[in-house]
Design a protein around this motif. Structure first.
Motif, PDB file in Angstrom:
ATOM      1  N   ASP A 198       0.835  -1.208   0.000  1.00 22.20           N
ATOM      2  CA  ASP A 198       0.000   0.000   0.000  1.00 22.20           C
ATOM      3  C   ASP A 198       0.872   1.260   0.000  1.00 22.20           C
ATOM      4  OD1 ASP A 198      -2.597  -1.023  -0.208  1.00 22.20           O
ATOM      5  OD2 ASP A 198      -2.809  -1.306   1.951  1.00 22.20           O
ATOM      6  N   LYS A 205     -10.702  -6.087   2.399  1.00 20.84           N
ATOM      7  CA  LYS A 205     -11.016  -5.649   1.044  1.00 20.84           C
ATOM      8  C   LYS A 205      -9.723  -5.344   0.292  1.00 20.84           C
ATOM      9  CE  LYS A 205     -15.596  -3.537   1.636  1.00 20.84           C
ATOM     10  NZ  LYS A 205     -16.409  -2.353   1.302  1.00 20.84           N
ATOM     11  N   GLY A 206      -9.771  -5.467  -1.011  1.00 19.12           N
ATOM     12  CA  GLY A 206      -8.585  -5.172  -1.818  1.00 19.12           C
ATOM     13  C   GLY A 206      -8.295  -3.688  -1.934  1.00 19.12           C
ATOM     14  N   TRP A 207      -9.233  -2.867  -1.460  1.00 20.53           N
ATOM     15  CA  TRP A 207      -9.115  -1.414  -1.580  1.00 20.53           C
ATOM     16  C   TRP A 207      -9.177  -0.793  -0.194  1.00 20.53           C
ATOM     17  CZ3 TRP A 207     -11.092  -4.626  -5.104  1.00 20.53           C
ATOM     18  CH2 TRP A 207     -12.353  -5.184  -4.842  1.00 20.53           C
ATOM     19  N   ILE A 208      -8.715   0.434  -0.077  1.00 23.51           N
ATOM     20  CA  ILE A 208      -8.572   1.088   1.223  1.00 23.51           C
ATOM     21  C   ILE A 208      -9.824   1.897   1.546  1.00 23.51           C
ATOM     22  CG2 ILE A 208      -7.225   2.757   2.555  1.00 23.51           C
ATOM     23  CD1 ILE A 208      -4.849   2.016   0.604  1.00 23.51           C
ATOM     24  N   GLU A 221     -12.761   4.554  -1.167  1.00 27.23           N
ATOM     25  CA  GLU A 221     -12.200   3.353  -1.812  1.00 27.23           C
ATOM     26  C   GLU A 221     -11.916   3.597  -3.290  1.00 27.23           C
ATOM     27  OE1 GLU A 221     -14.835   0.276   0.981  1.00 27.23           O
ATOM     28  OE2 GLU A 221     -15.260   0.485  -1.157  1.00 27.23           O
ATOM     29  N   ALA A 222     -12.724   4.450  -3.900  1.00 30.24           N
ATOM     30  CA  ALA A 222     -12.652   4.649  -5.353  1.00 30.24           C
ATOM     31  C   ALA A 222     -11.428   5.449  -5.788  1.00 30.24           C
ATOM     32  CB  ALA A 222     -13.924   5.339  -5.852  1.00 30.24           C
ATOM     33  N   PHE A 223     -10.782   6.107  -4.839  1.00 30.10           N
ATOM     34  CA  PHE A 223      -9.595   6.908  -5.173  1.00 30.10           C
ATOM     35  C   PHE A 223      -8.458   6.558  -4.223  1.00 30.10           C
ATOM     36  CE2 PHE A 223     -13.397   9.366  -6.214  1.00 30.10           C
ATOM     37  CZ  PHE A 223     -13.171   9.720  -7.531  1.00 30.10           C
ATOM     38  N   ASP A 224      -7.341   6.105  -4.758  1.00 27.20           N
ATOM     39  CA  ASP A 224      -6.133   5.969  -3.948  1.00 27.20           C
ATOM     40  C   ASP A 224      -5.468   7.343  -3.893  1.00 27.20           C
ATOM     41  OD1 ASP A 224      -6.186   3.283  -3.225  1.00 27.20           O
ATOM     42  OD2 ASP A 224      -5.142   2.625  -5.031  1.00 27.20           O
TER      43      ASP A 224
END
Lengths: 258, 276
Positions: free
Chosen positions: B162, B206-209, B253-256
């Protein structure tokens, strides 16, 4: 109408059948006629394309009005290009989520998240573009059976990998730092999606290469030029996506396949 | 401003001019200017001076690109050795998970070699690999890739991946004028995101933050997730886009989000012997 073919459609479910649907599309393309028996009309309301969603014209991919992305507009074109892909993904996962009741719970959680993320991406771009540069695409997934997990996940993998390669390849044309930053924030989320979908298809696979099933099949992701991405996406988009003034120059990524 | 310079400026994006003018003023006021700028100015060649200056003012002078590459190389060294040691450690990685980590290991080693090659191609010498301390100088006391320490290995893997995603993202600005390097860096950046997603899901996450959550990772990893709960994208507050679409969690989650070099250095320094 002796020289024109006629297709008799007696039930709505016939349109879900790939062959019937292809026949229908082909027939409409050559000026043929289809006869909808009353049972169809009473059973499917105004759901034109019989995908479970009302509205939206049926039509084969690449048959509709042109949607022009003019690279002379600079970053706006890049955003429009990304917007087209996000529209496609958001539409796809919306349909997936509406039809996934038979899928394992773990799949449903991931696919529901992906639907939300892609809608959020789409809507963010819509705001940035303003109505002046907005457009709406209609989709056509051919005979994809949305109730079939294998088919759905394979298509999802195609879209996610394509999305990653699209952002990686288009970034070189971005002029404004804010837009480059935004693309960077989204592309890694698409890559997270791609890995998750790939892992659902082939859990814990390390299989490498173009045909590899791994969550990360290569040490470097692909970077595709916009025309290559558009050609791949066009297979699912009714409107004719037209790239005007697309840059001739393209800097290849390490895989040298864009 | 001379007529010649004015004409030249007319063909350049106003934002760049503003930056260049600010930087020009700074240099005129005694801020440090490189010898190349001063040499060009001494020759009376305004276009050349502007060409050199615009790179420096915008922060993409070749030296800056090399600095990005050296910074990325450090992170890839950190990851590559971590996985080299993990995969080599007897009994650490369960058989069913080995393909995941041999894959990640191979990628990180390829990234190291690629970055070394890119730096060399720029006429510079790649920095040597430092000595790493994967206990984080005591943050993870006793961690030595032992057979019973898989959970710690996974936790560190998630934190490193990450971090890697956010670190590459934070350097994109400095690469905007070097398209080959920008494109190469992006194709590594998204692979790090694939790794991160896989390791997170392997850990049952989850695979996303989500928001700025470090999930169940140790407190010291919070710096990896700080400011991930950002709702401002392209200058707009986009939190409302979550309405009906997963709420504010989905928006984050939609934006790193990027990390600055300084933030990343703070995260990785505990793992580098001799670093402050």
């Amino acid at each position: 109408m002796s020289d024109k073919k006629t297709l008799v459609i007696s039930s709505a479910s016939q349109l879900l059948d790939g062959k019937t649907r292809r026949d229908f599309i082909r027939l409409m393309g050559v000026g043929g006629a289809a006869i909808f028996l009353p049972s169809v009309l009473t059973s499917c309301s105004d759901d034109d394309d019989n995908d479970g969603f009302d509205g939206g014209p049926i039509g084969p991919p690449n048959s509709g009005a042109p949607v022009v992305v003019d690279f002379a507009k600079g970053d706006i074109a890049i955003i429009q290009f990304a917007y087209a892909l996000e529209q496609l993904e958001a539409d796809f996962y919306t349909r997936v989520v509406a039809n996934m009741s038979g899928f394992p719970a773990a799949d449903q959680g991931i696919l529901g998240d992906l639907k939300n993320h892609e809608i959020i991406h789409r809507e963010a771009f819509k705001i940035i573009l303003t109505p002046a540069n907005d457009f709406t695409l209609n989709t056509n997934y051919g005979n994809l059976n949305f109730a079939d997990r294998t088919s759905v996940l394979a298509t999802a993998r195609t879209f996610e990998d394509l999305g990653v390669a699209a952002y990686n390849g288009a970034a070189q044309y971005i002029i404004n730092l804010n837009n480059l930053r935004l693309a960077g924030k989204i592309v890694s989320v698409e890559a997270r999606h791609a890995a998750a979908i790939r892992d659902l298809i082939a859990p814990k696979s390390g299989s490498q290469g173009d045909a590899g099933t791994s969550f990360a099949p290569k040490a470097f992701d692909d970077a595709f030029r916009p025309s290559k991405v558009a050609a791949a996406a066009q297979g699912f988009i009714v409107e004719r996506v037209t790239l005007n003034n697309a840059p001739a120059a393209f800097v290849q990524g390490p895989n040298n396949n864009g | 401003m001379t007529t010649q310079l004015k004409t030249l400026y007319d063909s350049i994006d106003p934002e760049i001019i503003e930056t260049v003018e600010t930087r020009s003023a700074e240099i005129a006021n005694g801020a440090s200017a490189s010898s190349k700028v001063m040499a060009a100015l001494a020759l009376g060649s305004v276009p050349i001076a502007l060409g050199v200056l615009s790179k420096e003012a915008y922060g993409q002078a070749p030296a800056d690109v090399v600095d990005v590459l050296q910074f990325a190389l450090l992170l890839e060294f950190l990851e590559a050795e971590f996985y080299n040691r993990g995969v080599a450690a007897a009994g650490l990685i369960p058989a069913e998970d080995r393909a995941i980590f041999t894959t990640i290991m191979a990628h990180e080693n390829v990234h190291v070699a690629a970055l070394q090659g890119l730096i060399t191609a720029k006429g510079q010498r790649p920095n040597a690999k430092p000595t790493f301390d994967y206990t984080g100088k005591g943050l993870l006391p006793g961690f030595n890739f032992g057979a019973t320490q898989y959970a710690t290995f996974l936790a560190l893997s998630q934190a490193f991946e990450d971090t890697g995603v956010r670190a590459y993202k934070g350097q994109a600005d400095r690469l905007i004028n070097d398209k080959p390097i920008l494109t190469a860096a992006l194709t590594i950046h998204s692979v790090e995101a694939r790794h991160a997603s896989e390791v997170r899901r392997l850990r049952g996450k989850k695979g996303w933050i989500t928001q700025n959550s470090r999930d169940d990772l140790p407190l010291f990893t919070q710096a990896v997730y700080q400011e991930e709960d950002n709702f401002t994208q392209a200058g707009l507050n986009v939190v409302a886009l979550g309405n009906g679409n997963g709420g504010s969690n989905a928006v984050t989650e939609a934006f790193d989000e990027p990390l600055t070099k300084q933030q990343v250095t703070f995260i990785v320094n505990p793992f580098i012997v001799g670093a402050p």
